[in-house]
Design an enzyme around this catalytic site. Structure first.
Site, mmCIF file in Angstrom:
data_model
loop_
_atom_site.group_PDB
_atom_site.id
_atom_site.type_symbol
_atom_site.label_atom_id
_atom_site.label_comp_id
_atom_site.label_asym_id
_atom_site.label_seq_id
_atom_site.Cartn_x
_atom_site.Cartn_y
_atom_site.Cartn_z
ATOM 1 N N CYS A 1 -56.261 17.759 47.135
ATOM 2 C CA CYS A 1 -55.119 17.144 46.471
ATOM 3 C C CYS A 1 -54.225 18.235 45.894
ATOM 4 C CB CYS A 1 -55.603 16.209 45.369
ATOM 5 S SG CYS A 1 -54.272 15.577 44.326
ATOM 6 N N ASP B 1 -60.423 15.986 49.551
ATOM 7 C CA ASP B 1 -60.212 14.775 50.346
ATOM 8 C C ASP B 1 -60.959 14.964 51.660
ATOM 9 O OD1 ASP B 1 -58.424 13.543 48.485
ATOM 10 O OD2 ASP B 1 -56.830 14.855 49.197
#
Length: 278
Positions: A185, A192
């Site tokens: 992120c 992620d």
């Protein structure tokens, strides 16, 4: 203009979880922002596509106060001006939890209107909202050659398109995939995780190089949608395939998963299949 670095961005901040309907929590971010930061114009790399979000924690109250629950599929056109920041999306969906509505159609109509406005879709187009029951059968993933068993040496985890190359006169036409996808992120630095599917037609792509490139995303900081667009752009520029589709299936977080789909083909269909980790 919404920016990832805006003080109003809910990412990385303590947020009050509203449980009564509140569309104001939606936080849009310009899709062009990441491209401009690289000195590039997003429109120079034409692609077609959609961002498919799956929501697993959808609930509201009917007119008598009885809770209703379902899952939902949200399809946001890649042509929309904005992407929707994921935490704000979750806050928005949670805001339905203790609100009463007369019908399922009323809930759906609100979601279509709110998300279409937040995404800045073109006039006459809308975000598609599909409610699923618990007996819904999802399509299967495309048959793809998995690259993950290729024996590669990795010494750097910085994004590097130099790994990408096409070789010789041999033509490849089919799907390739890897489950080693990881990016971070851009605001919180949180990882992620996901899988990525690449449909490629053209002079054969070097598969070890493609895997090295995908691994090089491991420390890259960008939103899911922008990582997919960057991958599409890099493969297009370096290998010049006749046709290309890049489709990431990210692992859910906070009851939502994000699945950006980008293709050079106008008739390419984004099937909302499910993977084990999702």
């Amino acid at each position: 203009m919404a920016s990832v670095h805006s003080d109003n961005n809910p990412l990385g901040q303590v947020s009050a979880y509203r449980d009564t309907y509140d569309p104001s929590v939606l936080f849009p971010i310009e899709r062009d922002e990441s491209w401009r930061a690289q000195g590039l114009d997003r429109n120079q790399f034409p692609f077609f596509g959609v961002d498919i979000w799956n929501g697993y924690e959808i609930s509201w109250l009917n007119a008598k106060g009885k809770p209703l629950v379902c899952t939902a599929e949200f399809r946001i056109p890649a042509t929309s001006r904005y992407l929707i920041e994921s935490k704000s999306f979750k806050l928005y969906l949670n805001s339905f939890n203790q609100s009463r509505f007369d019908s399922v159609d009323a809930v759906k109509a609100l979601m279509v209107a709110d998300l279409s406005a937040a995404a800045g879709v073109a006039e006459g187009t809308f975000v598609d909202v599909i409610f699923h029951g618990f007996d819904t059968q999802f399509p299967s993933a495309p048959e793809a050659k998995c690259l993950d068993d290729i024996d590669i040496e990795v010494s750097s985890y910085e994004l590097d398109p130099e790994f990408l190359r096409a070789s010789g006169d041999e033509i490849f036409d089919g799907w390739l995939c890897s489950h080693l996808l990881k990016s971070n992120c851009p605001v919180t630095g949180q990882p992620d995780w996901g899988s990525i599917f690449v449909y490629y037609r053209g002079s054969k792509i070097d598969e070890a190089g493609l895997l090295q490139y995908l691994v090089s995303l491991r420390q890259h900081q960008d939103f899911h949608e922008q990582c997919v667009e960057r991958t599409f752009r890099d493969i297009s520029a370096r290998c010049q395939p006749e046709a290309l589709t890049v489709y990431a299936r990210y692992v859910r977080r906070g009851g939502l998963d994000i699945n950006p789909f980008r293709s050079s083909m106008t008739d390419a269909k984004a099937e909302n299949f499910r993977l084990f980790r999702q």
